[in-house]
Design a protein around this motif. Sequence first.
Motif, PDB file in Angstrom:
ATOM      1  N   GLY B 110       0.813  -1.201   0.000  1.00  0.00           N
ATOM      2  CA  GLY B 110       0.000   0.000   0.000  1.00  0.00           C
ATOM      3  C   GLY B 110       0.848   1.253   0.000  1.00  0.00           C
ATOM      4  N   LEU B 111       0.264   2.342  -0.515  1.00  0.00           N
ATOM      5  CA  LEU B 111       0.944   3.638  -0.472  1.00  0.00           C
ATOM      6  C   LEU B 111       0.672   4.258   0.886  1.00  0.00           C
ATOM      7  CD1 LEU B 111      -0.133   4.985  -3.960  1.00  0.00           C
ATOM      8  CD2 LEU B 111       2.123   4.153  -3.293  1.00  0.00           C
ATOM      9  N   ILE B 112       1.719   4.769   1.527  1.00  0.00           N
ATOM     10  CA  ILE B 112       1.509   5.452   2.790  1.00  0.00           C
ATOM     11  C   ILE B 112       1.950   6.907   2.702  1.00  0.00           C
ATOM     12  CG2 ILE B 112       1.558   3.464   4.338  1.00  0.00           C
ATOM     13  CD1 ILE B 112       4.512   4.144   4.893  1.00  0.00           C
ATOM     14  N   VAL B 113       1.218   7.763   3.407  1.00  0.00           N
ATOM     15  CA  VAL B 113       1.594   9.168   3.561  1.00  0.00           C
ATOM     16  C   VAL B 113       1.502   9.479   5.054  1.00  0.00           C
ATOM     17  CG1 VAL B 113       0.758   9.875   1.283  1.00  0.00           C
ATOM     18  CG2 VAL B 113      -0.777   9.969   3.250  1.00  0.00           C
ATOM     19  N   HIS B 114       1.960  10.682   5.422  1.00  0.00           N
ATOM     20  CA  HIS B 114       1.867  11.104   6.813  1.00  0.00           C
ATOM     21  C   HIS B 114       0.398  11.301   7.191  1.00  0.00           C
ATOM     22  CE1 HIS B 114       2.476  13.628  10.398  1.00  0.00           C
ATOM     23  NE2 HIS B 114       3.657  13.029  10.478  1.00  0.00           N
ATOM     24  N   ARG B 115       0.070  11.085   8.477  1.00  0.00           N
ATOM     25  CA  ARG B 115      -1.316  11.197   8.929  1.00  0.00           C
ATOM     26  C   ARG B 115      -1.898  12.578   8.644  1.00  0.00           C
ATOM     27  NH1 ARG B 115      -1.621   9.321  14.821  1.00  0.00           N
ATOM     28  NH2 ARG B 115      -0.613  11.319  15.120  1.00  0.00           N
ATOM     29  N   GLY B 186      10.901   2.367   6.112  1.00  0.00           N
ATOM     30  CA  GLY B 186       9.998   3.146   5.283  1.00  0.00           C
ATOM     31  C   GLY B 186       8.929   3.830   6.117  1.00  0.00           C
ATOM     32  N   ILE B 187       8.373   3.094   7.071  1.00  0.00           N
ATOM     33  CA  ILE B 187       7.309   3.655   7.906  1.00  0.00           C
ATOM     34  C   ILE B 187       7.859   4.781   8.773  1.00  0.00           C
ATOM     35  CG2 ILE B 187       5.828   3.093   9.880  1.00  0.00           C
ATOM     36  CD1 ILE B 187       5.273   0.405   8.455  1.00  0.00           C
ATOM     37  N   LYS B 188       9.073   4.599   9.339  1.00  0.00           N
ATOM     38  CA  LYS B 188       9.667   5.658  10.159  1.00  0.00           C
ATOM     39  C   LYS B 188       9.972   6.899   9.322  1.00  0.00           C
ATOM     40  CE  LYS B 188      11.577   2.920  13.845  1.00  0.00           C
ATOM     41  NZ  LYS B 188      11.694   1.576  13.230  1.00  0.00           N
ATOM     42  N   THR B 189      10.414   6.678   8.088  1.00  0.00           N
ATOM     43  CA  THR B 189      10.739   7.808   7.228  1.00  0.00           C
ATOM     44  C   THR B 189       9.488   8.634   6.941  1.00  0.00           C
ATOM     45  OG1 THR B 189      12.524   6.562   6.217  1.00  0.00           O
ATOM     46  CG2 THR B 189      11.733   8.460   4.996  1.00  0.00           C
ATOM     47  N   VAL B 190       8.394   7.968   6.588  1.00  0.00           N
ATOM     48  CA  VAL B 190       7.159   8.680   6.267  1.00  0.00           C
ATOM     49  C   VAL B 190       6.556   9.310   7.534  1.00  0.00           C
ATOM     50  CG1 VAL B 190       4.821   8.445   5.354  1.00  0.00           C
ATOM     51  CG2 VAL B 190       6.710   7.279   4.242  1.00  0.00           C
ATOM     52  N   ALA B 191       6.655   8.603   8.659  1.00  0.00           N
ATOM     53  CA  ALA B 191       6.107   9.142   9.906  1.00  0.00           C
ATOM     54  C   ALA B 191       6.835  10.416  10.318  1.00  0.00           C
ATOM     55  CB  ALA B 191       6.208   8.098  11.012  1.00  0.00           C
ATOM     56  N   ILE B 202       1.013  -3.761   3.420  1.00  0.00           N
ATOM     57  CA  ILE B 202      -0.211  -3.194   3.989  1.00  0.00           C
ATOM     58  C   ILE B 202      -0.436  -3.663   5.424  1.00  0.00           C
ATOM     59  CG2 ILE B 202      -2.749  -3.257   3.853  1.00  0.00           C
ATOM     60  CD1 ILE B 202      -2.552  -3.055   0.891  1.00  0.00           C
ATOM     61  N   GLY B 203      -0.214  -4.952   5.676  1.00  0.00           N
ATOM     62  CA  GLY B 203      -0.447  -5.481   7.017  1.00  0.00           C
ATOM     63  C   GLY B 203       0.396  -4.757   8.056  1.00  0.00           C
ATOM     64  N   THR B 204       1.686  -4.577   7.750  1.00  0.00           N
ATOM     65  CA  THR B 204       2.583  -3.880   8.669  1.00  0.00           C
ATOM     66  C   THR B 204       2.136  -2.442   8.867  1.00  0.00           C
ATOM     67  OG1 THR B 204       4.298  -5.195   7.612  1.00  0.00           O
ATOM     68  CG2 THR B 204       5.021  -3.554   9.191  1.00  0.00           C
ATOM     69  N   ALA B 205       1.738  -1.781   7.770  1.00  0.00           N
ATOM     70  CA  ALA B 205       1.318  -0.380   7.861  1.00  0.00           C
ATOM     71  C   ALA B 205       0.046  -0.256   8.696  1.00  0.00           C
ATOM     72  CB  ALA B 205       1.095   0.196   6.464  1.00  0.00           C
ATOM     73  N   GLU B 206      -0.935  -1.159   8.459  1.00  0.00           N
ATOM     74  CA  GLU B 206      -2.185  -1.128   9.231  1.00  0.00           C
ATOM     75  C   GLU B 206      -1.890  -1.304  10.717  1.00  0.00           C
ATOM     76  OE1 GLU B 206      -5.107  -4.033   8.124  1.00  0.00           O
ATOM     77  OE2 GLU B 206      -6.138  -2.663   6.762  1.00  0.00           O
ATOM     78  N   HIS B 207      -1.020  -2.267  11.018  1.00  0.00           N
ATOM     79  CA  HIS B 207      -0.691  -2.556  12.411  1.00  0.00           C
ATOM     80  C   HIS B 207      -0.020  -1.344  13.076  1.00  0.00           C
ATOM     81  CE1 HIS B 207       0.620  -4.749  15.926  1.00  0.00           C
ATOM     82  NE2 HIS B 207       1.854  -4.327  15.712  1.00  0.00           N
ATOM     83  N   ASP B 208       0.994  -0.771  12.407  1.00  0.00           N
ATOM     84  CA  ASP B 208       1.707   0.377  12.989  1.00  0.00           C
ATOM     85  C   ASP B 208       0.781   1.575  13.157  1.00  0.00           C
ATOM     86  OD1 ASP B 208       3.843  -1.286  12.838  1.00  0.00           O
ATOM     87  OD2 ASP B 208       5.235   0.227  12.068  1.00  0.00           O
ATOM     88  N   ALA B 209      -0.095   1.803  12.147  1.00  0.00           N
ATOM     89  CA  ALA B 209      -1.023   2.929  12.242  1.00  0.00           C
ATOM     90  C   ALA B 209      -1.969   2.741  13.427  1.00  0.00           C
ATOM     91  CB  ALA B 209      -1.807   3.077  10.941  1.00  0.00           C
ATOM     92  N   SER B 210      -2.384   1.489  13.663  1.00  0.00           N
ATOM     93  CA  SER B 210      -3.305   1.236  14.777  1.00  0.00           C
ATOM     94  C   SER B 210      -2.615   1.441  16.122  1.00  0.00           C
ATOM     95  CB  SER B 210      -3.869  -0.179  14.688  1.00  0.00           C
ATOM     96  OG  SER B 210      -2.873  -1.112  15.053  1.00  0.00           O
ATOM     97  N   THR B 213       1.359   5.182  15.135  1.00  0.00           N
ATOM     98  CA  THR B 213       2.360   5.762  14.241  1.00  0.00           C
ATOM     99  C   THR B 213       1.649   6.696  13.261  1.00  0.00           C
ATOM    100  OG1 THR B 213       3.543   3.677  14.373  1.00  0.00           O
ATOM    101  CG2 THR B 213       4.263   5.213  12.671  1.00  0.00           C
ATOM    102  N   PRO B 214       2.135   7.948  13.113  1.00  0.00           N
ATOM    103  CA  PRO B 214       1.390   8.910  12.283  1.00  0.00           C
ATOM    104  C   PRO B 214       1.512   8.668  10.784  1.00  0.00           C
ATOM    105  CG  PRO B 214       3.355   9.946  13.153  1.00  0.00           C
ATOM    106  CD  PRO B 214       3.312   8.563  13.744  1.00  0.00           C
ATOM    107  N   ILE B 215       0.991   7.549  10.322  1.00  0.00           N
ATOM    108  CA  ILE B 215       0.962   7.285   8.882  1.00  0.00           C
ATOM    109  C   ILE B 215      -0.455   6.892   8.491  1.00  0.00           C
ATOM    110  CG2 ILE B 215       3.364   6.558   8.624  1.00  0.00           C
ATOM    111  CD1 ILE B 215       2.172   3.627   8.680  1.00  0.00           C
TER     112      ILE B 215
END
Lengths: 285, 282
Positions: B110-115, B186-191, B202-210, B213-215
């Motif tokens: 998935g594409l992630i951006v900052h929250r 990647g998630i830390k960079t975008v956050a 996507i699974g990792t991003a969903e988990h971190d966002a929950s 993490t501000p993504i």
Amino acid sequence: MPHPGRDRALLWTLRLFAVSSVAIVLLVVAFVSGESAPALAEVGPVRFFSDPSWHPASGFFNMVPMLAGTVLVSAGALLLAAPLGVLSAIFLQFYAPPALRSYWRNLIGLLAGIPSVVYGFWGLVSLVPLINRLHPPGQSLLAGILVLALMVLPTIALLSDAALESVPAHYLRSAAALGLSRWGTVSGVVLPAARGGILTGVALAAARAVGETMAVLMVCGNVVRMPEGLFDPVRTLTANIALEMAYAGSAHRSALFVSGLALLAIVALGAGFSEAARRKVVANG
Amino acid sequence: MKRVFLAIGMLALGACRSKDPASGSSGPEAERKLVLTGSSTIAPLASEIAKRFEAKHPGVRVDIQTGGSARGISDALAGLADIGMASRELNPDEAANGLTAIPIAKDGIGLIVHRDNALLGLTRQQLVSVYTGQVTNWRQVGGKDARLTVVNKAEGRATLELFLHFTGLKSTDIQASVVIGDNAQGIKTVAGNPDAIGYVSIGTAEHDASLGTPIRLISVDGVAASLATVGDGTFPMSRALNLVVKGQPNGLARDFIEYSRSAEVHDLVKAEFFVPLGPTGT
């Protein structure tokens, strides 16, 4: 000679250990050369400097931006850390209140003991967003220089401290007898006498800066492009190996060993230069 | 004294001896061994499945090594591993060499951006413009007025290959501002960068966002990025996590693959933030 037998055993043991420590270096060089030989034979050494870009999976192998990245990040870090480290040592030896000295020294020792990944993580979550506000993306040559400077500072500070400490006491007494001021003693007598030791510290710091991987990987952005300014991302040779090695196929893998070989060459050159400089300084001193 | 040095020497020699190469399951010993190598995306899941598999089959040892999908495929082909792990489809050459890929779970990228970035989604065409540097400001794709930070993956990663496959780009076309290694980086960079865009599992991003993490995951071609849309096959950037064998699997390898596809390990698949296979096994 009460125990000639034991002495002989000790002598041969020492010889064995001395030979093996040199042999390890030679084995590393031989191994890295051997692993990079397929790429050097297939791609040719010239293309590592003349290809349009670094895309090993597509057959492009230009390493020049990464050589530049390694040299720029390390040189920048040394340029910042060397004056700071030497000044810290001078302060410690000649200006600090005695009560402060041991605390100061321990603090710097602690700075040296922090694992590099912690510096990298701090850089990524605090320093990079700060730089990003000045000029996006934040991951940049500047971030790498700042984090690396912090990491090599303790090496320079502690070794300079030791070098200043070992200046013979009669130099100081003579300077005092001549009525030199404290700064006059430091700049005219102590620093020239300690130059060799300080240079050794800077050389060790340089080796650490060139070889550092995790921290620069996290804060430098890792884009393989010639940086045009402090705010542009860079990729160092070490970061290149760490990023791509685990996923590399055979030709790509061999090309990564060529970047390892280039890294060895940079370290060897640096060590050669600093040894030459140190000899010259000691001879003139 | 001499004996001490001798002992040290022996120890050093022992340490120098290289590990046994992956020897396969054909050994005559009582202990049966299964070697899996490949994708670092699949390895954590495979090792969880392996623990449970070993508990059910006494005397079996499953050895898991990472090294990327490319290694998994080449090891399976060369017989260095009993099973290769590949987080991508086999290309026609590899299939023609007699390799079979068997999916055990699905993963989406998935594409992630900052929250704080209000952008809802991008089309495939917009994504291409962003990653080739034709678009440098968020305003040009319907966002705020700020310079884009394009986060790309390092050469050789399966995530990058899937991204290239979806966008139709070549890795030489991409103009990135930051290149990263794994999903966490990647998630830390975008956050840490309100103007960044990147792509991760996507699974990792969903988990971190929950976890706060501000993504935020954004939609692609109008399809929301979630484990649900990956599961029903509507999300366009998804991939099968495959076990790769040469020819048809048999013996221990077959047992392990069947077990990995069974409902018994669905909880493990979900715990690693992947999507279990549907009832039809696809």
